[in-house]
Design an enzyme around this catalytic site. Sequence first.
Site, PDB file in Angstrom:
ATOM      1  N   LYS A 126       0.834  -1.209   0.000  1.00 23.17           N
ATOM      2  CA  LYS A 126       0.000   0.000   0.000  1.00 23.17           C
ATOM      3  C   LYS A 126       0.869   1.260   0.000  1.00 23.17           C
ATOM      4  O   LYS A 126       0.659   2.163  -0.806  1.00 23.17           O
ATOM      5  CB  LYS A 126      -0.912   0.035   1.250  1.00 23.17           C
TER       6      LYS A 126
ATOM      7  N   ARG B 205      -9.705   1.260   8.212  1.00 25.85           N
ATOM      8  CA  ARG B 205      -9.246  -0.060   8.607  1.00 25.85           C
ATOM      9  C   ARG B 205     -10.297  -0.834   9.388  1.00 25.85           C
ATOM     10  O   ARG B 205     -10.069  -1.977   9.764  1.00 25.85           O
ATOM     11  CB  ARG B 205      -8.055   0.134   9.530  1.00 25.85           C
TER      12      ARG B 205
ATOM     13  N   ARG C 221      11.955  -6.100   5.509  1.00 26.98           N
ATOM     14  CA  ARG C 221      12.016  -4.699   5.948  1.00 26.98           C
ATOM     15  C   ARG C 221      12.561  -4.596   7.371  1.00 26.98           C
ATOM     16  O   ARG C 221      13.273  -3.646   7.694  1.00 26.98           O
ATOM     17  CB  ARG C 221      10.622  -4.066   5.869  1.00 26.98           C
TER      18      ARG C 221
ATOM     19  N   ARG D  45      11.730  -1.598  11.550  1.00 32.33           N
ATOM     20  CA  ARG D  45      10.439  -1.058  12.010  1.00 32.33           C
ATOM     21  C   ARG D  45       9.948  -1.882  13.207  1.00 32.33           C
ATOM     22  O   ARG D  45       9.965  -3.116  13.171  1.00 32.33           O
ATOM     23  CB  ARG D  45       9.418  -1.098  10.854  1.00 32.33           C
TER      24      ARG D  45
ATOM     25  N   ARG E 121      -0.790  -8.427  13.438  1.00 34.51           N
ATOM     26  CA  ARG E 121      -1.284  -7.506  12.403  1.00 34.51           C
ATOM     27  C   ARG E 121      -2.102  -8.257  11.357  1.00 34.51           C
ATOM     28  O   ARG E 121      -3.135  -7.765  10.887  1.00 34.51           O
ATOM     29  CB  ARG E 121      -0.097  -6.778  11.742  1.00 34.51           C
TER      30      ARG E 121
HETATM   31  P1  AP5 Z   1       4.734  -1.518   1.978  1.00 35.45           P
HETATM   32  O1  AP5 Z   1       4.589  -0.711   0.760  1.00 35.45           O
HETATM   33  O2  AP5 Z   1       5.238  -0.867   3.210  1.00 35.45           O
HETATM   34  O3  AP5 Z   1       3.384  -2.275   2.307  1.00 35.45           O
HETATM   35  P2  AP5 Z   1       2.170  -1.810   3.196  1.00 35.45           P
HETATM   36  O4  AP5 Z   1       0.977  -2.465   2.640  1.00 35.45           O
HETATM   37  O5  AP5 Z   1       2.189  -0.331   3.326  1.00 35.45           O
HETATM   38  O6  AP5 Z   1       2.598  -2.528   4.526  1.00 35.45           O
HETATM   39  P3  AP5 Z   1       2.715  -1.994   6.007  1.00 35.45           P
HETATM   40  O7  AP5 Z   1       3.496  -3.031   6.729  1.00 35.45           O
HETATM   41  O8  AP5 Z   1       3.214  -0.592   6.060  1.00 35.45           O
HETATM   42  O9  AP5 Z   1       1.200  -2.031   6.395  1.00 35.45           O
HETATM   43  P4  AP5 Z   1       0.473  -1.961   7.721  1.00 35.45           P
HETATM   44  O10 AP5 Z   1      -0.912  -1.856   7.282  1.00 35.45           O
HETATM   45  O11 AP5 Z   1       0.789  -3.056   8.668  1.00 35.45           O
HETATM   46  O12 AP5 Z   1       1.132  -0.684   8.436  1.00 35.45           O
HETATM   47  P5  AP5 Z   1       0.657   0.816   8.688  1.00 35.45           P
HETATM   48  O13 AP5 Z   1       1.869   1.631   8.632  1.00 35.45           O
HETATM   49  O14 AP5 Z   1      -0.503   1.165   7.852  1.00 35.45           O
HETATM   50  O15 AP5 Z   1       5.652  -2.782   1.601  1.00 35.45           O
HETATM   51  C1  AP5 Z   1       6.076  -3.707   2.580  1.00 35.45           C
HETATM   52  C2  AP5 Z   1       7.536  -4.132   2.243  1.00 35.45           C
HETATM   53  O16 AP5 Z   1       7.525  -4.839   1.000  1.00 35.45           O
HETATM   54  C3  AP5 Z   1       8.504  -2.963   2.061  1.00 35.45           C
HETATM   55  O17 AP5 Z   1       9.759  -3.330   2.531  1.00 35.45           O
HETATM   56  C4  AP5 Z   1       8.511  -2.752   0.539  1.00 35.45           C
HETATM   57  O18 AP5 Z   1       9.723  -2.202   0.090  1.00 35.45           O
HETATM   58  C5  AP5 Z   1       8.313  -4.167   0.029  1.00 35.45           C
HETATM   59  N1  AP5 Z   1       7.568  -4.222  -1.250  1.00 35.45           N
HETATM   60  C6  AP5 Z   1       6.507  -3.467  -1.629  1.00 35.45           C
HETATM   61  N2  AP5 Z   1       6.066  -3.819  -2.856  1.00 35.45           N
HETATM   62  C7  AP5 Z   1       6.872  -4.846  -3.259  1.00 35.45           C
HETATM   63  C8  AP5 Z   1       6.916  -5.646  -4.443  1.00 35.45           C
HETATM   64  N3  AP5 Z   1       6.045  -5.467  -5.469  1.00 35.45           N
HETATM   65  N4  AP5 Z   1       7.872  -6.610  -4.522  1.00 35.45           N
HETATM   66  C9  AP5 Z   1       8.751  -6.806  -3.504  1.00 35.45           C
HETATM   67  N5  AP5 Z   1       8.757  -6.073  -2.356  1.00 35.45           N
HETATM   68  C10 AP5 Z   1       7.822  -5.100  -2.231  1.00 35.45           C
HETATM   69  O19 AP5 Z   1       0.137   0.727  10.181  1.00 35.45           O
HETATM   70  C11 AP5 Z   1       1.013   0.466  11.243  1.00 35.45           C
HETATM   71  C12 AP5 Z   1       0.235   0.470  12.563  1.00 35.45           C
HETATM   72  O20 AP5 Z   1      -0.291   1.773  12.803  1.00 35.45           O
HETATM   73  C13 AP5 Z   1      -0.985  -0.453  12.627  1.00 35.45           C
HETATM   74  O21 AP5 Z   1      -0.623  -1.776  12.974  1.00 35.45           O
HETATM   75  C14 AP5 Z   1      -1.812   0.238  13.700  1.00 35.45           C
HETATM   76  O22 AP5 Z   1      -1.302  -0.015  14.976  1.00 35.45           O
HETATM   77  C15 AP5 Z   1      -1.587   1.695  13.391  1.00 35.45           C
HETATM   78  N6  AP5 Z   1      -2.567   2.231  12.424  1.00 35.45           N
HETATM   79  C16 AP5 Z   1      -2.304   2.745  11.184  1.00 35.45           C
HETATM   80  N7  AP5 Z   1      -3.439   3.122  10.576  1.00 35.45           N
HETATM   81  C17 AP5 Z   1      -4.441   2.845  11.442  1.00 35.45           C
HETATM   82  C18 AP5 Z   1      -5.847   2.999  11.371  1.00 35.45           C
HETATM   83  N8  AP5 Z   1      -6.458   3.525  10.291  1.00 35.45           N
HETATM   84  N9  AP5 Z   1      -6.583   2.579  12.431  1.00 35.45           N
HETATM   85  C19 AP5 Z   1      -5.996   2.077  13.543  1.00 35.45           C
HETATM   86  N10 AP5 Z   1      -4.666   1.895  13.660  1.00 35.45           N
HETATM   87  C20 AP5 Z   1      -3.892   2.294  12.618  1.00 35.45           C
HETATM   88 MG    MG Z   2       2.904   0.970   4.790  1.00 36.69          MG
END
Ligand code: AP5
Ligand code: MG
Length: 206
Positions: A13, A88, A127, A133, A144
């Site tokens: 994402k 979410r 990552r 992270r 998660r």
């Molecule tokens: P990346 O692009 O970071 O993927 P992502 O879907 O953004 O994954 P996240 O781990 O960031 O998602 P998340 O939903 O757990 O975390 P968030 O920050 O939203 O890619 C992942 C990895 O793969 C990277 O290393 C990238 O380089 C690699 N990659 C990407 N595309 C690739 C490809 N095509 N091929 C190979 N490699 C690739 O949330 C974190 C925390 O914040 C949550 O757990 C929660 O506690 C809180 N939070 C955030 N938003 C909310 C909300 N709306 N409500 C409540 N809590 C929230």
């Molecule tokens: Mg992300």
Amino acid sequence: MRVIFLGPPGSGKGTQAKLLSERLSVPAISTGDMLRAAVKDETPLGLQAKAVMERGELVSDEIMIGLIRERIARADAVEGFLLDGFPRTPEQARALEKLLTGNGSGLTAVINLFVPEALLVERMLGRAAAEGRADDRMEAIHERLRVYREKTEPLIDFYRERGLLAEVNGVGEVSEVADRIDRALSQAGGPCGPPDAPQARVRGAA
Ligand code: AP5
Ligand code: MG
């Protein structure tokens, strides 16, 4: 252009939202990045969210809805925005719908990135090694993924029922996935498609 990136942790994402933001010149709004910045700066929000995030749980709907309400009201989001990590939960999705109805501007599309679970774990562990992270530890990764299935996956049907869902295969090179997203969006009326295309055509794209 108002697009939501939906998908499990590690599905790409953030990666894809940043790239699309450059192509469209609209901000990519990542609630995860906003929270991580707050944790780093030790703001009251950061102090409250830190432990919750490290366990892989969700920060409360009330806090997140307030954060997004304020963020999408800013000047740079008037022409559109990409949401990464919000909504979410069904409550967040309903709140966003109300906020946007109030603005008189609906969503363009919801991109659902699908990636097999083993690959999600591999990406997050990759990552962890590269960036350290705090929630990319095995225990938090499993939590998660569990929270995603329980709280966020129901949004797939929520947006499918509204004719907004575009299912996009998130496996492959980053540029290949970006091309698929462009194709899905062109069927939704942008960035390269007809501006008046009916949103319902998004369904089942790419
Ligand atoms: P990346 O692009 O970071 O993927 P992502 O879907 O953004 O994954 P996240 O781990 O960031 O998602 P998340 O939903 O757990 O975390 P968030 O920050 O939203 O890619 C992942 C990895 O793969 C990277 O290393 C990238 O380089 C690699 N990659 C990407 N595309 C690739 C490809 N095509 N091929 C190979 N490699 C690739 O949330 C974190 C925390 O914040 C949550 O757990 C929660 O506690 C809180 N939070 C955030 N938003 C909310 C909300 N709306 N409500 C409540 N809590 C929230
Ligand atoms: Mg992300």
